[in-house]
Design an enzyme around this catalytic site. Sequence first.
Site, mmCIF file in Angstrom:
data_model
loop_
_atom_site.group_PDB
_atom_site.id
_atom_site.type_symbol
_atom_site.label_atom_id
_atom_site.label_comp_id
_atom_site.label_asym_id
_atom_site.label_seq_id
_atom_site.Cartn_x
_atom_site.Cartn_y
_atom_site.Cartn_z
ATOM 1 N N HIS A 188 0.853 -1.184 0.000
ATOM 2 C CA HIS A 188 0.000 0.000 0.000
ATOM 3 C C HIS A 188 0.896 1.243 0.000
ATOM 4 O O HIS A 188 2.107 1.140 0.170
ATOM 5 C CB HIS A 188 -0.930 0.007 1.221
ATOM 6 C CG HIS A 188 -0.209 -0.060 2.529
ATOM 7 N ND1 HIS A 188 -0.213 -1.174 3.335
ATOM 8 C CD2 HIS A 188 0.584 0.841 3.161
ATOM 9 C CE1 HIS A 188 0.520 -0.953 4.399
ATOM 10 N NE2 HIS A 188 1.027 0.263 4.323
HETATM 11 C C1 T46 Z 1 2.871 0.293 6.868
HETATM 12 C C2 T46 Z 1 3.684 -0.929 6.975
HETATM 13 C C3 T46 Z 1 5.157 -0.652 6.984
HETATM 14 C C4 T46 Z 1 -3.748 -1.091 13.900
HETATM 15 O O1 T46 Z 1 -4.780 -1.370 14.532
HETATM 16 N N1 T46 Z 1 -3.032 0.014 14.255
HETATM 17 C C5 T46 Z 1 -1.889 0.359 13.615
HETATM 18 O O2 T46 Z 1 -1.256 1.366 13.968
HETATM 19 C C6 T46 Z 1 -1.452 -0.457 12.510
HETATM 20 C C7 T46 Z 1 -0.180 -0.101 11.759
HETATM 21 C C8 T46 Z 1 -2.174 -1.566 12.175
HETATM 22 N N2 T46 Z 1 -3.311 -1.862 12.864
HETATM 23 C C9 T46 Z 1 -4.035 -3.102 12.519
HETATM 24 C C10 T46 Z 1 -4.633 -3.145 11.129
HETATM 25 C C11 T46 Z 1 -4.586 -4.640 10.807
HETATM 26 O O3 T46 Z 1 -5.736 -5.258 11.344
HETATM 27 O O4 T46 Z 1 -3.094 -4.180 12.583
HETATM 28 C C12 T46 Z 1 -3.374 -5.141 11.592
HETATM 29 C C13 T46 Z 1 -2.162 -5.389 10.703
HETATM 30 O O5 T46 Z 1 -1.890 -4.194 9.957
HETATM 31 P P1 T46 Z 1 -1.499 -4.209 8.399
HETATM 32 O O6 T46 Z 1 -2.160 -5.346 7.738
HETATM 33 O O7 T46 Z 1 -1.750 -2.839 7.852
HETATM 34 O O8 T46 Z 1 0.090 -4.495 8.502
HETATM 35 P P2 T46 Z 1 1.211 -4.368 7.389
HETATM 36 O O9 T46 Z 1 2.421 -4.990 7.970
HETATM 37 O O10 T46 Z 1 0.751 -4.848 6.070
HETATM 38 O O11 T46 Z 1 1.463 -2.769 7.228
HETATM 39 C C14 T46 Z 1 1.985 -2.024 8.312
HETATM 40 C C15 T46 Z 1 1.246 -0.695 8.500
HETATM 41 O O12 T46 Z 1 -0.153 -0.901 8.584
HETATM 42 C C16 T46 Z 1 1.479 0.264 7.364
HETATM 43 O O13 T46 Z 1 1.050 1.568 7.747
HETATM 44 O O14 T46 Z 1 3.280 1.275 6.275
HETATM 45 O O15 T46 Z 1 3.360 -1.760 8.099
#
Ligand code: T46
Length: 138
Positions: free
Chosen positions: A49
Amino acid sequence: MEITTFEFAVRGDERGSLVAIEERRDIPFVTRRVYYIFGTQPGVTRGLHAHRQLQQVMVCLHGRCRLLLDDGQDKREVLMERNDRGVLIDKMIWHQMDEFSPECVLLVLADDYYDESDYIRDYEEYQTLATAARGEEG
Ligand code: T46
């Protein structure tokens, strides 16, 4: 595309090491949120993303992974394996992380709170917005 990195001083003594990251000194923004990524399963790709406004600095605290950064025109690959170096993930940069070692821990410092509406998760939409943003700059 230039990759912006921040080198952090490793302090400490014979007992061990310590890195301090001070906002507006070691990184260019005030940190509103800190999160860390660990326990990533083999073969998984995370991220995929861009953020409309959010600026982040990523540090690999342990292990290693690959970070791919894409500004819509140019793609760069960064091997994340140093706990004394931060990599800027600027706004409007498409990013993904893969090739995680089993023990990899990534620390992320973000300049704003979590906001799902800041995410662009569709690559075609991202390219359209990135092209428009470049037009406004030029
Ligand atoms: C990014 C890359 C480097 C939250 O509730 N609070 C938070 O601050 C974050 C970051 C995530 N979440 C929840 C949303 C999802 O249910 O945690 C779960 C996993 O997040 P996500 O699927 O977005 O994780 P990544 O590793 O794909 O991405 C993350 C960050 O979301 C994003 O901002 O830049 O790491």
